[in-house]
Design an enzyme around this catalytic site. Sequence first.
Site, PDB file in Angstrom:
ATOM      1  N   GLU A 178       1.012  -0.986  -0.214  1.00  0.00           N
ATOM      2  CA  GLU A 178      -0.050  -0.190  -0.176  1.00  0.00           C
ATOM      3  C   GLU A 178       0.733   1.440   0.272  1.00  0.00           C
ATOM      4  O   GLU A 178       1.501   1.618   1.443  1.00  0.00           O
ATOM      5  CB  GLU A 178      -1.059  -0.210   1.208  1.00  0.00           C
ATOM      6  CG  GLU A 178      -1.669   1.172   1.235  1.00  0.00           C
ATOM      7  CD  GLU A 178      -2.896   0.905   2.589  1.00  0.00           C
ATOM      8  OE1 GLU A 178      -2.399   0.158   3.579  1.00  0.00           O
ATOM      9  OE2 GLU A 178      -3.868   2.562   2.687  1.00  0.00           O
ATOM     10  N   LYS A 220      -2.726  -2.112  -3.119  1.00  0.00           N
ATOM     11  CA  LYS A 220      -3.281  -1.575  -2.271  1.00  0.00           C
ATOM     12  C   LYS A 220      -3.284   0.560  -3.095  1.00  0.00           C
ATOM     13  O   LYS A 220      -2.061   0.474  -2.041  1.00  0.00           O
ATOM     14  CB  LYS A 220      -3.137  -1.373  -1.489  1.00  0.00           C
ATOM     15  CG  LYS A 220      -4.382  -0.455  -0.513  1.00  0.00           C
ATOM     16  CD  LYS A 220      -4.996  -1.275   1.304  1.00  0.00           C
ATOM     17  CE  LYS A 220      -6.033  -0.664   2.062  1.00  0.00           C
ATOM     18  NZ  LYS A 220      -6.078  -0.658   2.729  1.00  0.00           N
TER      19      LYS A 220
HETATM   20  P1  13P Z   1      -9.260   4.108   3.753  1.00  0.00           P
HETATM   21  O1  13P Z   1     -10.003   2.798   3.385  1.00  0.00           O
HETATM   22  O2  13P Z   1      -9.818   4.551   4.967  1.00  0.00           O
HETATM   23  O3  13P Z   1      -8.457   5.063   3.365  1.00  0.00           O
HETATM   24  O4  13P Z   1      -8.562   2.821   5.225  1.00  0.00           O
HETATM   25  C1  13P Z   1      -7.799   1.600   4.182  1.00  0.00           C
HETATM   26  C2  13P Z   1      -6.507   1.914   4.942  1.00  0.00           C
HETATM   27  O5  13P Z   1      -6.293  -0.210   5.353  1.00  0.00           O
HETATM   28  C3  13P Z   1      -5.511   2.794   5.431  1.00  0.00           C
HETATM   29  O6  13P Z   1      -3.947   2.004   5.659  1.00  0.00           O
END
Ligand code: 13P
Length: 346
Positions: A178, A220
């Site tokens: 991510e 992600k």
């Molecule tokens: P949000 O969808 O609230 O951005 O959270 C996703 C997430 O796991 C952030 O690390």
Amino acid sequence: MAGIEAMVTTAQALVAPGRGILAADESTPTMTKRLAAVGVVSTEERRRRYRQLLFLTDGLSDVISGVILFDETARQRADDGTPFPRLLRRRGLIPGIKVDRGTTPLPCSPAERVTEGLDGLRDRFTEYAEMGLRFAKWRAVIRIGDGLPTPACIEANAHALARYAALAQEAGLVPVVEPEVLMDGAHTLERCAEVTEASLRAVYEQLARQGVVLEAGLLKPNMVLPGRECPRRATPAQVAVATIDVLRHVVPAAVPGVVFLSGGQTDEEATANLDALNRRAPQPWELSFSFGRALQAPVLRAWAGRDDSGHAAQAALRHRAALNGAARCGRYVPAMEDVTVGAAGR
Ligand code: 13P
């Protein structure tokens, strides 16, 4: 490396058509803020009860493939004594875990941050694998601003993401990588596209260099959006075109799926944008979601810590999940928002 095939199967199951991930992995300080916003004082027991309410929602696995947990939750049990990771598996949900330990300022550029948590991670992964967790998430944050991001920030975070992803696969857990380009600021959609592309390019270079198997991992990312303060807003169709352009430039076709974060969009915005993305299918990868706030905001509002509001909160989660399930297939229309909560998603 053991278990590549099992990891590939897990990665594909997490992005199975029509399905996506519930991110319920807020750290204790973040969860404390979210609870305070609805007037609830955060205690370990209240966090347990709230997460149990999410996991016991009837029909959740119709749309939700997996749930990301925070370490505290992964060690907690349901009222009947079942550890949460086992409870999720029994209910047809793949349990995952957030393994980063948050961010710290970069010494050479203190306005930017690098994510920590690599020390001791191999041993933590061994334990998480024993606890039955099947995938793992690590979040890096990239800020857009005057002269930002610096190459140092992009490189340091890409390197850490690849180090974590390689360790996850060594232990048999699917890495969900991510790199989040933040929405904060007045930058344009085009600037977000440029920075997202540079950051993803660095991430995939590092993943290749460190031997991460692309078929056994998920990405992600943020959607490509104008900054929150940018006066020039973008339609869902514009967001979808810009996001897919960037992904096609830098995300290898071997990656099974892209699971977007919501990143501070409203629930409706995140769903409408996900829908517009899926209206441009097929793409080389599944285009799915791993939403935290965009799935949980209405649930927290409905629950607000009251003993008698559990069913309303679960109905709100079913409704939001069903709308994202529709968006996942490019079949969402905003009028679906008005369906009586509780009737949808069953
Ligand atoms: P949000 O969808 O609230 O951005 O959270 C996703 C997430 O796991 C952030 O690390």
